[in-house]
Design a protein around this motif. Structure first.
Motif, PDB file in Angstrom:
ATOM      1  N   LEU A 102      -7.106  -4.101  -3.729  1.00  0.00           N
ATOM      2  CA  LEU A 102      -7.124  -5.407  -3.000  1.00  0.00           C
ATOM      3  C   LEU A 102      -8.550  -5.909  -2.985  1.00  0.00           C
ATOM      4  O   LEU A 102      -9.497  -5.071  -3.030  1.00  0.00           O
ATOM      5  N   ASP A 103      -8.554  -7.488  -2.740  1.00  0.00           N
ATOM      6  CA  ASP A 103      -9.908  -7.651  -2.706  1.00  0.00           C
ATOM      7  C   ASP A 103     -10.440  -7.623  -1.295  1.00  0.00           C
ATOM      8  O   ASP A 103      -9.861  -7.110  -0.548  1.00  0.00           O
ATOM      9  N   GLU A 148      10.490  -0.247   6.056  1.00  0.00           N
ATOM     10  CA  GLU A 148      10.852   0.734   6.720  1.00  0.00           C
ATOM     11  C   GLU A 148       9.780   2.117   6.917  1.00  0.00           C
ATOM     12  O   GLU A 148       9.535   2.441   7.893  1.00  0.00           O
ATOM     13  N   GLU A 149       9.315   2.330   5.733  1.00  0.00           N
ATOM     14  CA  GLU A 149       8.392   3.628   5.557  1.00  0.00           C
ATOM     15  C   GLU A 149       7.225   3.068   6.519  1.00  0.00           C
ATOM     16  O   GLU A 149       6.843   4.172   7.049  1.00  0.00           O
ATOM     17  N   LYS A 150       6.796   2.028   6.488  1.00  0.00           N
ATOM     18  CA  LYS A 150       5.617   1.638   7.089  1.00  0.00           C
ATOM     19  C   LYS A 150       5.842   1.724   8.795  1.00  0.00           C
ATOM     20  O   LYS A 150       5.053   2.130   9.696  1.00  0.00           O
ATOM     21  N   ILE A 169       0.961  -1.221  -0.038  1.00  0.00           N
ATOM     22  CA  ILE A 169       0.176   0.096   0.071  1.00  0.00           C
ATOM     23  C   ILE A 169       0.913   1.369   0.035  1.00  0.00           C
ATOM     24  O   ILE A 169       1.693   1.261   0.696  1.00  0.00           O
ATOM     25  N   GLU A 170       0.372   2.044  -0.828  1.00  0.00           N
ATOM     26  CA  GLU A 170       1.145   3.504  -0.656  1.00  0.00           C
ATOM     27  C   GLU A 170       1.151   4.301   0.508  1.00  0.00           C
ATOM     28  O   GLU A 170       0.250   3.949   1.213  1.00  0.00           O
ATOM     29  N   TYR A 194      -2.015   4.593   3.298  1.00  0.00           N
ATOM     30  CA  TYR A 194      -1.780   3.498   4.705  1.00  0.00           C
ATOM     31  C   TYR A 194      -1.679   4.562   6.083  1.00  0.00           C
ATOM     32  O   TYR A 194      -2.320   4.337   7.024  1.00  0.00           O
ATOM     33  N   ALA A 195      -1.159   5.680   5.790  1.00  0.00           N
ATOM     34  CA  ALA A 195      -1.139   6.742   6.793  1.00  0.00           C
ATOM     35  C   ALA A 195      -2.546   7.085   7.114  1.00  0.00           C
ATOM     36  O   ALA A 195      -2.764   7.058   8.425  1.00  0.00           O
TER      37      ALA A 195
END
Length: 197
Positions: A59-60, A99-101, A21-22, A26-27
């Motif tokens: 996503l489903d 790392e970003e998440k 997820i971008e 996600y944020a």
């Protein structure tokens, strides 16, 4: 600190979906979950919003549910263990979150942990609570095919409160052996509670 998350098949799958997820999307998901995690009967996203998320995230339905439930699980575990941001970050890295998440989680947790923990403390985990216990003893003296018998039994009625303010009555009947087993289980529970205090 205790291990917050185990690498189960479900968590591995959820982590892979979360990583795909971008970050800005996600944020927003994480922010909504942090805001609504304490609400008993309300999901962070309505059914219509979850349907929109399917298209936005590509996503489903089951994957969207998995991402939302796993994110909520991460937040609940962090709150339950009062995890420090650095510890939470390390444990999220250990299960494969990118790392970003991890950085998103750490920043969000740093700024909102106190409020989330406080709101969760006020939340009742089990909405139905025992209000009163009524009981009586019976002695069965005869049956159609037996004239001389003495079979004692105990009748219990548990009055349980419900979310809507009503009360539910649960009735149980125990013979001597069943009542003794029940009592033994209660003794075990009591000793475990005493050990915690």
């Amino acid at each position: 600190m205790a291990l917050l998350f185990s690498e189960t098949t479900s968590i591995k799958k959820a982590v892979a979906k979360i990583n795909s997820i971008e970050n800005p999307k996600y944020a927003r998901i994480l922010s909504r979950i942090l805001q609504k995690i304490h609400l008993k009967d309300e999901r962070p996203f309505s059914a219509e919003e979850e349907e929109k998320l399917q298209g936005v995230l590509n996503l489903d339905s089951s994957d969207v549910s998995l991402v939302l439930e796993t994110t909520a699980f991460f937040v609940e575990q962090a709150a339950y263990h009062l995890a420090k941001p650095a510890v939470l970050s390390q444990q999220l890295k250990n299960i494969g979150l990118n790392e970003e998440k991890v950085t998103l989680f750490e920043k969000s947790w740093t700024s909102q942990a106190k409020d989330v923990v406080e709101r969760l403390r006020k939340k009742t985990l089990i909405p139905n609570q025992l209000q009163e216990v009524n009981w009586r003893m019976n002695l069965q003296m005869a049956q159609a095919d037996r004239t001389k018998m003495k079979t004692p039994n105990a009748m219990f009625e548990l009055v349980v409160s419900q979310d809507d303010g009503g009360k539910d009555r649960i009735q149980m009947e125990f013979n001597h052996e069943q009542l003794y087993q029940f009592y033994s289980q209660l003794e075990t529970i009591q000793s475990q509670l005493d050990a915690l205090t």
